[in-house]
Design a protein around this motif. Structure first.
Motif, PDB file in Angstrom:
ATOM      1  N   GLN A 449      23.658  38.721  43.177  1.00 32.59           N
ATOM      2  CA  GLN A 449      25.078  39.108  42.620  1.00 32.59           C
ATOM      3  C   GLN A 449      25.889  39.110  43.761  1.00 32.59           C
ATOM      4  OE1 GLN A 449      24.938  43.108  40.748  1.00 32.59           O
ATOM      5  NE2 GLN A 449      25.732  43.852  42.535  1.00 32.59           N
ATOM      6  N   ALA A 450      27.355  39.013  43.493  1.00 32.37           N
ATOM      7  CA  ALA A 450      28.166  38.964  44.502  1.00 32.37           C
ATOM      8  C   ALA A 450      28.921  40.391  44.291  1.00 32.37           C
ATOM      9  CB  ALA A 450      29.262  37.836  44.287  1.00 32.37           C
ATOM     10  N   ASN A 451      29.347  40.922  45.352  1.00 29.06           N
ATOM     11  CA  ASN A 451      30.068  42.115  45.550  1.00 29.06           C
ATOM     12  C   ASN A 451      31.516  42.398  45.811  1.00 29.06           C
ATOM     13  OD1 ASN A 451      27.605  43.185  44.621  1.00 29.06           O
ATOM     14  ND2 ASN A 451      26.772  43.850  46.685  1.00 29.06           N
ATOM     15  N   LEU A 452      32.491  42.638  45.388  1.00 28.01           N
ATOM     16  CA  LEU A 452      33.708  42.726  45.797  1.00 28.01           C
ATOM     17  C   LEU A 452      34.077  44.155  46.248  1.00 28.01           C
ATOM     18  CD1 LEU A 452      36.161  41.524  46.499  1.00 28.01           C
ATOM     19  CD2 LEU A 452      37.047  41.805  44.202  1.00 28.01           C
ATOM     20  N   TRP A 453      33.874  44.609  47.269  1.00 27.92           N
ATOM     21  CA  TRP A 453      34.278  45.916  47.764  1.00 27.92           C
ATOM     22  C   TRP A 453      35.971  45.860  48.147  1.00 27.92           C
ATOM     23  CZ3 TRP A 453      30.785  49.577  47.244  1.00 27.92           C
ATOM     24  CH2 TRP A 453      29.508  49.191  47.020  1.00 27.92           C
ATOM     25  N   THR A 454      36.453  46.786  47.804  1.00 29.34           N
ATOM     26  CA  THR A 454      37.818  46.800  47.771  1.00 29.34           C
ATOM     27  C   THR A 454      38.570  47.564  48.979  1.00 29.34           C
ATOM     28  OG1 THR A 454      37.912  48.695  46.157  1.00 29.34           O
ATOM     29  CG2 THR A 454      37.828  46.395  45.481  1.00 29.34           C
ATOM     30  N   GLU A 455      38.027  47.807  50.030  1.00 28.81           N
ATOM     31  CA  GLU A 455      38.788  48.596  51.102  1.00 28.81           C
ATOM     32  C   GLU A 455      40.000  47.782  51.478  1.00 28.81           C
ATOM     33  OE1 GLU A 455      34.508  49.892  52.283  1.00 28.81           O
ATOM     34  OE2 GLU A 455      35.469  48.033  51.091  1.00 28.81           O
ATOM     35  N   THR A 456      40.130  46.549  51.316  1.00 30.78           N
ATOM     36  CA  THR A 456      41.303  45.501  51.766  1.00 30.78           C
ATOM     37  C   THR A 456      41.825  44.850  50.535  1.00 30.78           C
ATOM     38  OG1 THR A 456      40.165  43.433  52.475  1.00 30.78           O
ATOM     39  CG2 THR A 456      40.285  45.196  53.958  1.00 30.78           C
ATOM     40  N   VAL A 457      41.481  45.314  49.348  1.00 29.86           N
ATOM     41  CA  VAL A 457      41.858  44.557  48.085  1.00 29.86           C
ATOM     42  C   VAL A 457      42.724  45.562  47.398  1.00 29.86           C
ATOM     43  CG1 VAL A 457      41.098  43.349  45.984  1.00 29.86           C
ATOM     44  CG2 VAL A 457      39.572  43.555  48.164  1.00 29.86           C
ATOM     45  N   HIS A 458      44.085  45.620  47.882  1.00 26.22           N
ATOM     46  CA  HIS A 458      44.979  47.100  47.412  1.00 26.22           C
ATOM     47  C   HIS A 458      45.990  46.358  46.376  1.00 26.22           C
ATOM     48  CE1 HIS A 458      47.355  44.333  49.900  1.00 26.22           C
ATOM     49  NE2 HIS A 458      48.435  44.941  49.673  1.00 26.22           N
ATOM     50  N   ASN A 459      45.924  45.055  46.031  1.00 26.87           N
ATOM     51  CA  ASN A 459      46.528  44.397  44.526  1.00 26.87           C
ATOM     52  C   ASN A 459      45.891  43.362  43.945  1.00 26.87           C
ATOM     53  OD1 ASN A 459      47.169  42.284  46.117  1.00 26.87           O
ATOM     54  ND2 ASN A 459      48.969  43.182  46.898  1.00 26.87           N
ATOM     55  N   GLU A 460      46.400  42.897  42.992  1.00 27.36           N
ATOM     56  CA  GLU A 460      45.880  41.994  41.938  1.00 27.36           C
ATOM     57  C   GLU A 460      45.656  40.484  42.795  1.00 27.36           C
ATOM     58  OE1 GLU A 460      46.943  41.723  38.022  1.00 27.36           O
ATOM     59  OE2 GLU A 460      46.381  43.783  37.547  1.00 27.36           O
ATOM     60  N   GLN A 461      46.813  40.394  43.614  1.00 23.34           N
ATOM     61  CA  GLN A 461      46.761  39.044  44.260  1.00 23.34           C
ATOM     62  C   GLN A 461      45.338  39.154  45.394  1.00 23.34           C
ATOM     63  OE1 GLN A 461      50.382  38.263  46.601  1.00 23.34           O
ATOM     64  NE2 GLN A 461      51.267  37.010  44.779  1.00 23.34           N
ATOM     65  N   ARG A 462      45.397  39.852  46.015  1.00 26.25           N
ATOM     66  CA  ARG A 462      44.185  40.024  46.838  1.00 26.25           C
ATOM     67  C   ARG A 462      42.693  39.847  46.117  1.00 26.25           C
ATOM     68  NH1 ARG A 462      43.973  39.771  52.071  1.00 26.25           N
ATOM     69  NH2 ARG A 462      41.668  40.761  52.155  1.00 26.25           N
ATOM     70  N   PHE A 463      42.723  40.563  45.252  1.00 24.67           N
ATOM     71  CA  PHE A 463      41.488  40.439  44.379  1.00 24.67           C
ATOM     72  C   PHE A 463      41.356  38.972  43.674  1.00 24.67           C
ATOM     73  CE2 PHE A 463      39.145  42.651  40.828  1.00 24.67           C
ATOM     74  CZ  PHE A 463      38.677  41.483  39.935  1.00 24.67           C
ATOM     75  N   ASP A 464      42.311  38.288  43.199  1.00 23.79           N
ATOM     76  CA  ASP A 464      42.148  37.038  42.852  1.00 23.79           C
ATOM     77  C   ASP A 464      41.804  35.874  43.917  1.00 23.79           C
ATOM     78  OD1 ASP A 464      43.020  37.681  40.371  1.00 23.79           O
ATOM     79  OD2 ASP A 464      45.120  37.124  40.492  1.00 23.79           O
ATOM     80  N   PHE A 465      42.523  36.246  44.855  1.00 25.89           N
ATOM     81  CA  PHE A 465      42.311  35.383  46.027  1.00 25.89           C
ATOM     82  C   PHE A 465      40.949  35.524  46.877  1.00 25.89           C
ATOM     83  CE2 PHE A 465      42.816  34.333  50.579  1.00 25.89           C
ATOM     84  CZ  PHE A 465      43.468  33.025  50.702  1.00 25.89           C
ATOM     85  N   LEU A 466      40.361  36.593  46.538  1.00 31.18           N
ATOM     86  CA  LEU A 466      38.993  36.728  47.215  1.00 31.18           C
ATOM     87  C   LEU A 466      37.853  36.293  46.162  1.00 31.18           C
ATOM     88  CD1 LEU A 466      39.362  40.137  49.174  1.00 31.18           C
ATOM     89  CD2 LEU A 466      39.236  37.979  50.017  1.00 31.18           C
ATOM     90  N   MET A 467      38.065  36.535  44.776  1.00 30.35           N
ATOM     91  CA  MET A 467      37.222  36.240  43.602  1.00 30.35           C
ATOM     92  C   MET A 467      37.255  34.844  43.195  1.00 30.35           C
ATOM     93  SD  MET A 467      34.942  37.613  41.941  1.00 30.35           S
ATOM     94  CE  MET A 467      35.089  39.347  42.062  1.00 30.35           C
TER      95      MET A 467
END
Length: 524
Positions: A449-467
């Motif tokens: 599995q892949a894990n998206l920890w969100t210390e630096t994921v403060h908005n949906e743009q960063r969420f999308d960009f990293l995922m």
């Protein structure tokens, strides 16, 4: 002369790889076997759906066909051109698709296989050319099944909360890539994100704050929202597994009910639950009973990681020292394992398996009821210990499966590990066999599995960009056998998916044109 020869040879190999990729079906992840036939199936609103079996999967095909392709697919008794979904005993798992000029047949042994057959058909249709207003599907024979049982994504919503619609969007893409396990990290130091009726302050007080603002208004999921997400995931053949982190990462919970705090450190205040108070175990057992009711997976992840970050008060606490003496424990690690084993017993009484990070690979837990997650890529011995002790194991090393890590060298706002980061190619090329797993231990590897920890994921743009599109590379790692994988072929197939992301207004990272979407700035 030698340079010209080498260049010609390299060009030939590249051309060969490109030619190979061009005769692959436009599906991510790549199927196990496939054969291109002559002719094509022209799909428009006159095509009928015949559901001999698997009505839920047929209904899903209708809904997604309309959403993604804008073609209404009606159920008909005797259409001249049809798509049929049927049960077969000729395969034990996975699915078969045969596309002919007048008919598409999806066969599967069970609902899961039928669903994945539907997904593959949708992807083929999405990538196909349009002729005179009709989708022109090449005729294919495809037989397919997954490589690994566990094909997961973890989302941390303690540090930043995204809400139900964003989670549903992620579940849609997980389904599109045949990923089947959503590990939901709902509690940690910054915030508690799940409503517990017996202890309402966990959400209303523990839910206050996030990674960058300790005073942000409380955000959390109500129990009705939890039920809706579990239902939505189930429709997409996705199991939802909650994580209630303990005995560390408990700061948010301890804000709400400080009487159960075991203290912390200067950097990590109130980081632990108290391991030597009987009331702590009673309190957390009641919490887990509610969690168990909300999540029918019969699996709960209890964390068990990084306790040493904030257990500095334990060696000074008379109750803890008495516990060590009374139970004959070996130092604070012994206390940590004692706590975890007791809470695991609570889960076993509720017919749950206990899931834990690799710090618990050496604990005394039953092999048939425990799953260990190997995450510390720099501690290969923990993977070895988990397998040596007979634990089923999920592979999720930081490099390359922590999706909050940078994707290329000039990105600035994610994480690195000793200079290493997690580009698309590193995700795609990952192989468990590279870690020296013994042949007799391979059955213990459940999957990846892949894990998206969100210390630096403060908005949906960063969420999308990293995922995105790393989630697509993950899919091919966990589903497709090594023999059918080709990174060149994957990138060729990926182009259609980037267009899909664009249509859905997803702020994706473009590996072909990295400046297309600049890296979103993290502003804590």
């Amino acid at each position: 002369m030698i340079k010209n020869y080498l260049f010609s040879a390299l060009f030939f190999l590249l051309t060969l790889d490109l030619a190979f990729s061009q005769v692959q079906p436009e599906i991510i992840p790549m199927p196990a076997s496939y054969k291109l036939l002559e002719g094509e199936f022209l799909w428009d609103h006159q095509v009928g759906l015949v559901m001999n079996d698997f009505s839920a999967q047929g209904n899903y095909l209708q809904q997604e066909d309309l959403r993604l392709l804008a073609i209404p697919l009606s159920e008909m008794e005797s259409p001249s051109k049809k798509i049929s979904i049927s049960q077969t005993n000729s395969i034990s798992q996975g699915y078969k698709i045969r596309i002919q000029s007048e008919e598409i047949v999806i066969e599967a042994a069970n609902e899961e296989g039928a669903f994945y057959g539907v997904i593959s058909l949708l992807q083929l249709a999405h990538a196909a050319k349009v002729k005179s207003g009709k989708i022109a599907l090449p005729n294919w024979e495809i037989q397919d099944k997954p490589r690994y049982e566990w094909r997961g994504v973890m989302l941390d919503e303690s540090r930043y909360f995204f809400g139900m619609e964003k989670v549903k969007q992620l579940l849609d893409h997980m389904a599109y890539y045949k990923l089947n396990t959503f590990h939901w990290h709902l509690t940690d130091a910054p915030g508690w994100r799940i409503d517990i009726k017996g202890f309402p302050k966990l959400a209303t007080v523990g839910g206050i704050g996030n990674q960058s603002d300790p005073n942000a208004p409380a955000t959390y999921y109500t129990q009705e929202e939890i039920k809706e997400i579990v239902r939505y995931a189930s429709e997409r053949m996705i199991t939802v597994i909650p994580e209630i982190d303990m005995p560390g990462h408990a700061t948010a919970a301890n804000r709400a009910y400080p009487e159960h705090s075991g203290g912390g450190s200067e950097r990590y205040p109130d980081f632990t639950f108290h391991p030597a108070k009987e009331t702590t175990y009673g309190y957390l057992s009641k919490v887990l009973r509610e969690v168990d009711v909300l999540f029918p997976s019969n699996m709960i992840h209890l964390g068990g990681d990084e306790v040493s970050f904030g257990n500095q008060m334990w060696p000074k606490d008379p109750k803890v020292l008495d516990l060590v003496k009374r139970e004959g424990l070996e130092g604070m690690k012994g206390v940590e394992d004692y706590f975890f084993e007791r809470m695991a017993d609570t889960l076993f009484q509720m017919n749950n398996k206990v899931l834990a990070w690799d710090e618990m690979a050496g604990a005394s837990l039953p092999k048939d009821k425990t799953i260990i997650f190997w995450w510390r890529h720099d501690k290969k011995e923990q993977l070895g210990l988990s397998l040596q002790n007979g634990y089923s194991t999920v592979i999720c090393p930081r490099i390359p499966f922590y999706f909050d890590f940078l994707q290329q060298e000039d990105h600035k706002y994610g994480r690195k590990w000793a200079g290493a980061f997690a580009p698309l190619a590193a995700v795609y090329d990952f192989e468990v066999d590279d870690f020296g797993v013994k042949p007799e231990e391979k059955p213990l590897i459940l999957g990846i599995q892949a894990n998206l920890w969100t210390e630096t994921v403060h908005n949906e743009q960063r969420f999308d960009f990293l995922m995105y599109p790393r989630i697509a590379a993950l899919a091919e790692v966990v589903w497709s056998e090594k023999a059918v994988k080709s990174y060149v072929g994957f990138k060729n197939r990926l182009s259609v998916h980037l267009e899909k992301y664009k249509a859905e207004k997803i702020y994706y990272f473009d590996p072909f044109e990295p400046d297309h979407h600049p890296e979103p700035v993290y502003e804590p």
